[in-house]
Motif scaffolding. Sequence first.
Motif, PDB file in Angstrom:
ATOM      1  N   VAL A  91      21.520 -64.270   9.258  1.00  0.00           N
ATOM      2  CA  VAL A  91      21.270 -63.184  10.200  1.00  0.00           C
ATOM      3  C   VAL A  91      21.877 -61.922   9.592  1.00  0.00           C
ATOM      4  O   VAL A  91      23.054 -61.922   9.206  1.00  0.00           O
ATOM      5  CB  VAL A  91      21.883 -63.454  11.590  1.00  0.00           C
ATOM      6  N   VAL A  92      21.079 -60.874   9.490  1.00  0.00           N
ATOM      7  CA  VAL A  92      21.540 -59.600   8.929  1.00  0.00           C
ATOM      8  C   VAL A  92      21.350 -58.519   9.987  1.00  0.00           C
ATOM      9  O   VAL A  92      20.259 -58.384  10.561  1.00  0.00           O
ATOM     10  CB  VAL A  92      20.751 -59.224   7.652  1.00  0.00           C
ATOM     11  N   VAL A  93      22.397 -57.750  10.253  1.00  0.00           N
ATOM     12  CA  VAL A  93      22.336 -56.651  11.220  1.00  0.00           C
ATOM     13  C   VAL A  93      22.627 -55.348  10.498  1.00  0.00           C
ATOM     14  O   VAL A  93      23.625 -55.249   9.769  1.00  0.00           O
ATOM     15  CB  VAL A  93      23.359 -56.841  12.365  1.00  0.00           C
ATOM     16  N   HIS A  94      21.763 -54.363  10.695  1.00  0.00           N
ATOM     17  CA  HIS A  94      22.001 -53.027  10.170  1.00  0.00           C
ATOM     18  C   HIS A  94      21.842 -52.026  11.299  1.00  0.00           C
ATOM     19  O   HIS A  94      20.848 -52.051  12.041  1.00  0.00           O
ATOM     20  CB  HIS A  94      21.019 -52.668   9.048  1.00  0.00           C
ATOM     21  N   LEU A  95      22.809 -51.127  11.445  1.00  0.00           N
ATOM     22  CA  LEU A  95      22.770 -50.074  12.454  1.00  0.00           C
ATOM     23  C   LEU A  95      23.101 -48.750  11.790  1.00  0.00           C
ATOM     24  O   LEU A  95      23.979 -48.690  10.917  1.00  0.00           O
ATOM     25  CB  LEU A  95      23.766 -50.362  13.579  1.00  0.00           C
ATOM     26  N   GLY A  96      22.419 -47.693  12.187  1.00  0.00           N
ATOM     27  CA  GLY A  96      22.700 -46.404  11.572  1.00  0.00           C
ATOM     28  C   GLY A  96      21.683 -45.354  11.937  1.00  0.00           C
ATOM     29  O   GLY A  96      21.057 -45.412  12.996  1.00  0.00           O
ATOM     30  N   LYS A  97      21.507 -44.385  11.039  1.00  0.00           N
ATOM     31  CA  LYS A  97      20.550 -43.302  11.244  1.00  0.00           C
ATOM     32  C   LYS A  97      19.803 -43.092   9.930  1.00  0.00           C
ATOM     33  O   LYS A  97      20.348 -42.514   8.980  1.00  0.00           O
ATOM     34  CB  LYS A  97      21.251 -42.013  11.677  1.00  0.00           C
ATOM     35  N   THR A  98      18.576 -43.578   9.893  1.00  0.00           N
ATOM     36  CA  THR A  98      17.731 -43.456   8.713  1.00  0.00           C
ATOM     37  C   THR A  98      16.404 -42.863   9.144  1.00  0.00           C
ATOM     38  O   THR A  98      15.764 -43.380  10.069  1.00  0.00           O
ATOM     39  CB  THR A  98      17.494 -44.825   8.052  1.00  0.00           C
ATOM     40  N   ALA A 141      12.229 -60.340  12.709  1.00  0.00           N
ATOM     41  CA  ALA A 141      13.013 -59.109  12.644  1.00  0.00           C
ATOM     42  C   ALA A 141      12.838 -58.277  13.905  1.00  0.00           C
ATOM     43  O   ALA A 141      11.731 -58.120  14.413  1.00  0.00           O
ATOM     44  CB  ALA A 141      12.624 -58.281  11.418  1.00  0.00           C
ATOM     45  N   CYS A 142      13.968 -57.761  14.393  1.00  0.00           N
ATOM     46  CA  CYS A 142      13.972 -56.724  15.420  1.00  0.00           C
ATOM     47  C   CYS A 142      14.035 -55.386  14.693  1.00  0.00           C
ATOM     48  O   CYS A 142      14.894 -55.204  13.828  1.00  0.00           O
ATOM     49  CB  CYS A 142      15.200 -56.831  16.323  1.00  0.00           C
ATOM     50  N   HIS A 143      13.159 -54.468  15.051  1.00  0.00           N
ATOM     51  CA  HIS A 143      13.161 -53.127  14.466  1.00  0.00           C
ATOM     52  C   HIS A 143      13.532 -52.115  15.529  1.00  0.00           C
ATOM     53  O   HIS A 143      13.006 -52.163  16.649  1.00  0.00           O
ATOM     54  CB  HIS A 143      11.768 -52.750  13.947  1.00  0.00           C
ATOM     55  N   GLY A 144      14.392 -51.170  15.180  1.00  0.00           N
ATOM     56  CA  GLY A 144      14.702 -50.056  16.066  1.00  0.00           C
ATOM     57  C   GLY A 144      14.608 -48.739  15.325  1.00  0.00           C
ATOM     58  O   GLY A 144      14.878 -48.669  14.114  1.00  0.00           O
ATOM     59  N   HIS A 145      14.239 -47.705  16.026  1.00  0.00           N
ATOM     60  CA  HIS A 145      14.134 -46.349  15.469  1.00  0.00           C
ATOM     61  C   HIS A 145      15.399 -45.981  14.694  1.00  0.00           C
ATOM     62  O   HIS A 145      16.508 -46.371  15.058  1.00  0.00           O
ATOM     63  CB  HIS A 145      13.906 -45.378  16.633  1.00  0.00           C
ATOM     64  N   GLU A 146      15.209 -45.288  13.595  1.00  0.00           N
ATOM     65  CA  GLU A 146      16.298 -44.781  12.753  1.00  0.00           C
ATOM     66  C   GLU A 146      17.082 -45.887  12.049  1.00  0.00           C
ATOM     67  O   GLU A 146      18.257 -45.735  11.750  1.00  0.00           O
ATOM     68  CB  GLU A 146      17.252 -43.885  13.545  1.00  0.00           C
ATOM     69  N   GLY A 147      16.411 -47.006  11.764  1.00  0.00           N
ATOM     70  CA  GLY A 147      17.025 -48.003  10.885  1.00  0.00           C
ATOM     71  C   GLY A 147      17.878 -49.059  11.537  1.00  0.00           C
ATOM     72  O   GLY A 147      18.792 -49.587  10.906  1.00  0.00           O
ATOM     73  N   GLN A 148      17.580 -49.371  12.794  1.00  0.00           N
ATOM     74  CA  GLN A 148      18.289 -50.484  13.449  1.00  0.00           C
ATOM     75  C   GLN A 148      17.492 -51.767  13.162  1.00  0.00           C
ATOM     76  O   GLN A 148      16.288 -51.831  13.435  1.00  0.00           O
ATOM     77  CB  GLN A 148      18.392 -50.266  14.959  1.00  0.00           C
ATOM     78  N   TYR A 149      18.180 -52.784  12.645  1.00  0.00           N
ATOM     79  CA  TYR A 149      17.501 -54.040  12.314  1.00  0.00           C
ATOM     80  C   TYR A 149      18.390 -55.238  12.630  1.00  0.00           C
ATOM     81  O   TYR A 149      19.610 -55.198  12.403  1.00  0.00           O
ATOM     82  CB  TYR A 149      17.162 -54.113  10.809  1.00  0.00           C
ATOM     83  N   ILE A 150      17.766 -56.281  13.163  1.00  0.00           N
ATOM     84  CA  ILE A 150      18.328 -57.627  13.131  1.00  0.00           C
ATOM     85  C   ILE A 150      17.295 -58.469  12.414  1.00  0.00           C
ATOM     86  O   ILE A 150      16.155 -58.583  12.881  1.00  0.00           O
ATOM     87  CB  ILE A 150      18.574 -58.213  14.533  1.00  0.00           C
ATOM     88  N   VAL A 151      17.656 -59.039  11.275  1.00  0.00           N
ATOM     89  CA  VAL A 151      16.733 -59.866  10.502  1.00  0.00           C
ATOM     90  C   VAL A 151      17.247 -61.301  10.527  1.00  0.00           C
ATOM     91  O   VAL A 151      18.399 -61.563  10.164  1.00  0.00           O
ATOM     92  CB  VAL A 151      16.594 -59.369   9.049  1.00  0.00           C
ATOM     93  N   VAL A 152      16.392 -62.205  10.963  1.00  0.00           N
ATOM     94  CA  VAL A 152      16.745 -63.619  11.094  1.00  0.00           C
ATOM     95  C   VAL A 152      15.908 -64.413  10.104  1.00  0.00           C
ATOM     96  O   VAL A 152      14.677 -64.300  10.106  1.00  0.00           O
ATOM     97  CB  VAL A 152      16.475 -64.119  12.535  1.00  0.00           C
TER      98      VAL A 152
END
Length: 328
Positions: free
Chosen positions: A302-309, A284-295
Motif C-alpha cells: 500500500v502506497v500513500v502520497h499526499l501533497g500539491k501537484t 488506486a484512489c486518485h485525488g486532485h493535486e496528487g493524492q493517491y492510495i495505491v494498493v
Amino acid sequence: MSALPALVDELFARPTDEGVTLALLVQRQGEIVAERYGIQPENAFQPAVEITAESTLTSWSMAKSITHAAVGILVGDGALDIEAPAPVPEWAGTPKGAITTLQLLEMRSGLRFVEDYVDDETSHCIEMLFGESGPSHGAYAAALPLDHEPGTHYSYSSGTTNIITRIIGDIVTNGPGGDPQRRRAAMEQFLHDRLFGPIGMDSAIPKFDGAGDFVGSSYVFATALDFAKFGELYRHDGVTASGERMLPQGWVDHAGTPRSHDDENGCDYGRHWWIWPQVPGSLACHGHEGQYIVVVPDRELVVVHLGKTDASAAPQLRARLRQMIDVF
C-alpha cells in the motif's frame, strides 16, 4: 528494497514546479517500510506548516473510493441493490429512472457534468462544491440533463458520487429529506461505526453539505497512516486486521474490474476505483493535486502520497510512485 530510500529522496527533492510532497507512506505486509513528511508552503492565508504523522490532510477525490466502501457495506446488509434503478425519488417516471446505482459507480450514468477544477464559467464541480447550487450536492447533480443512454458513456463526475452519497444518507436515515443535522449525525455515526472505526481510521473527518449528506466526492481529512489503513482494507479483500469481513465477498474485485479507459490520465476505471495498467492487479484512489492510495495485493503493498501537484505534472508523479512499487 535498497533502491527505495533514493527514490524517496528524489521525490521530496523534485522541482517545486513539478509539485510538493507533504506525506509519503509505503507499507509492505502491513509494516511501514518508508515514511516521510514535508513542509506545506506558505500562502496568502497561512505561513509554512511542517507536516507530521499526526497531520490530517485532505483526500479530494480519494473520498470516492471510500464511498465505494460505504456502498459495499449497505450491499452486504441487503439494504441496497446496485443492479436496480437507483433510488432517487425525483427520477421516478422519467428517463433518468432507468439509471442504476451500478452505472453511477461506474461513472456511466449518462448525466451531464463538467468535471473542471479551474474554469468556474463551465465547471459543474466548482458550482456544486463552492457556488450557489443549493444545500444538496446530490440534488444539484441529479437535476442535470441526461445526455446519453444510461450505461453507454463514461464521464468522470464528482456529482455522480454525491448522488450516491445522498442515496446512502436516505438509507441510513430511513427516507429522503429530513432535518440536515439529523441526517449528518446519522451518516457520521454510520461512517465511524461501520467503516472508520473497525479499521482503526481514528483521525478520519468526513465533511457534509448543507442538506446533511456526506460529500463523498471530495472530503475526508485523515493522516497518511489512516489513509493507508483504508488501503489495507482493500488489500485484504474487505477483511479488517481483526479478521472481520466488512465488505461483501468479491467487492474488491468488483472495484478493480475495468469498465472504461480514461484517455486523459491513461488509467482504467472500475467502480469508484482506478486501475493502473502498468501495475497489473493494482487498485488506486486518485485525488486532485496528487493524492493517491495505491494498493497492489500481489506485492502486499500500500502506497500513500499526499501533497500539491499540478495536473500537468501528475504523470511524472505517478511514474515516480510506480518506480517505488517496482522495487518490490
